[in-house]
Motif scaffolding. Structure first.
Motif, short mmCIF file in Angstrom:
data_model
loop_
_atom_site.label_atom_id
_atom_site.label_comp_id
_atom_site.label_asym_id
_atom_site.label_seq_id
_atom_site.Cartn_x
_atom_site.Cartn_y
_atom_site.Cartn_z
N LEU A 1 7.52 15.99 -22.65
CA LEU A 1 8.01 16.05 -20.41
C LEU A 1 8.28 14.87 -19.93
O LEU A 1 7.86 13.90 -20.06
N ARG A 2 8.97 15.35 -19.30
CA ARG A 2 10.08 14.02 -18.48
C ARG A 2 10.22 14.36 -17.25
O ARG A 2 10.60 15.49 -16.70
N GLU A 3 10.24 13.96 -16.44
CA GLU A 3 9.80 14.31 -14.52
C GLU A 3 10.68 12.66 -14.15
O GLU A 3 10.50 11.69 -14.41
N GLU A 4 11.44 13.32 -13.07
CA GLU A 4 12.43 11.99 -12.19
C GLU A 4 12.36 12.42 -10.46
O GLU A 4 12.56 13.77 -10.14
N ALA B 1 13.73 5.43 -6.68
CA ALA B 1 13.65 6.28 -7.71
C ALA B 1 12.58 6.15 -8.80
O ALA B 1 11.52 5.00 -9.05
N ALA B 2 11.70 7.39 -9.03
CA ALA B 2 10.75 6.74 -10.55
C ALA B 2 10.50 7.64 -11.54
O ALA B 2 10.65 8.85 -11.09
N GLY B 3 10.40 7.18 -12.21
CA GLY B 3 9.79 8.71 -13.68
C GLY B 3 9.60 8.21 -14.81
O GLY B 3 8.75 7.44 -15.35
N LEU C 1 17.68 4.61 -13.13
CA LEU C 1 16.55 5.68 -13.54
C LEU C 1 16.79 5.91 -14.92
O LEU C 1 15.94 5.56 -15.81
N ARG C 2 17.93 7.00 -14.52
CA ARG C 2 18.24 7.71 -15.86
C ARG C 2 18.46 7.22 -17.04
O ARG C 2 18.03 7.14 -18.30
N ARG C 3 19.20 5.72 -16.84
CA ARG C 3 19.57 4.59 -18.29
C ARG C 3 17.60 4.40 -18.90
O ARG C 3 17.81 4.28 -20.25
N HIS D 1 16.75 5.42 -22.78
CA HIS D 1 16.97 4.78 -23.41
C HIS D 1 15.32 4.87 -23.97
O HIS D 1 15.08 4.49 -25.69
N ALA D 2 14.00 4.57 -23.31
CA ALA D 2 12.78 5.03 -23.94
C ALA D 2 12.97 6.68 -24.78
O ALA D 2 12.11 6.18 -25.43
#
Length: 282
Positions: A151-154, A205-207, A251-253, A257-258
């Motif tokens: 699950l991904r959140e941004e 920004a947070a994710g 944030l997306r980078r 990467h993770a």
């Protein structure tokens, strides 16, 4: 005028004529402005390989049929990934959260169940909290035995040059062993101190990435630790990666990467049992 809408998605395992196993969309029902559309899987890559590891996956995207949600809107999404099936679920575009004419809250309720041995990769796009909005997203996930979840959140706090509206998101994940994860983020005028050092530290920004995979080891990858990121190991072969950034590109980078590193963790090796010595007397 406030809107109420719901969408429901159900997948199940099915057998092809050649005897192979695949995932079938059993229910795909939606109403404007929540529109579900069956799509093709992306090309080869770590995420596609992960979601198709146990069975060929179905792919569905959620498309917004109108701007918003606007204040007062109440939207509901129900996802049921039944035993043995695999689903990649995404969104077509970012979500811009806007104020309504009467200052009311908008709500998005998401209910997800991932059956025994099933797999779900849920990748919503960026949520943007426009000035004056009041929004709540509540996501509840139930995982059955052997289920896998990504699950991904941004979220972006306000558009360029504006203060964000009020935004709350809560994610709760439960397994057969009990609660696994329960976290809430609140930003904007209704959340005092949200931009202080204990929450976002002035970042815009947070994710986060939550990975639950009984088939891999939990990782303590030191390359994923930095002043603006954190990696936590949870119970049940789960890890949580969180990141802050000053803009969505950074944030997306960090999340990409993770994700690449988390999905390439070697499978857990089975325990090796050493035979006990046997004494033979003559």
């Amino acid at each position: 005028m406030a809107q109420e809408a719901s969408a429901r998605l159900v997948t199940e395992q099915a057998s092809a004529r050649d005897g192979s196993v695949r995932t079938r969309l059993r229910v795909l029902r939606s109403s404007w402005p929540l529109m579900l559309r069956a799509t093709s899987l992306p090309g080869p890559g770590p995420l596609t390989g992960w979601v198709c590891r146990d069975a060929p996956a179905a792919c569905v995207h959620l498309a917004a049929g109108a701007a918003g949600p606007l204040g007062g809107d109440r939207l509901r999404l129900e996802v049921d990934v039944r035993a043995g099936s695999s689903l990649m679920l995404g969104e077509v575009s970012p979500t811009l959260l806007l104020p309504g004419p009467h200052g009311e809250e908008s709500h998005l309720d998401i209910s997800i169940r991932v059956g025994a041995g099933a797999t779900l990769a849920w990748r919503p796009e960026l949520a943007i909290t426009a000035r004056g909005c009041r929004h709540v997203t509540d996501t509840r996930v139930v995982l059955e035995d052997g289920a896998r979840l990504l699950l991904r959140e941004e979220v972006l706090f306000g558009r360029q040059g504006e203060r964000p509206g009020s935004y709350r998101q809560r994610l709760r994940v439960r397994t057969p062993g009990g609660p696994l994860h329960d976290q809430e983020l609140g930003v904007g005028p209704a959340a005092a101190g949200w931009d202080g050092p204990a929450v976002t530290a002035g970042h815009r920004a947070a994710g986060a990435l939550l990975l639950v995979d009984p088939g891999t080891r939990r990782t303590t990858d030191t390359a994923l630790h930095s002043p603006d990121t954190a990696l936590m190991t949870l119970s049940g072969h789960a890890v949580l990666f969180s990141a802050l950034a000053h803009d969505t590109s950074a944030l997306r980078r960090r999340l990409d990467h993770a994700l690449g590193r988390l999905l390439t963790v070697p499978p857990e090796k089975p325990a090796v049992t050493t035979p006990e010595a046997v004494t033979v007397s003559s």
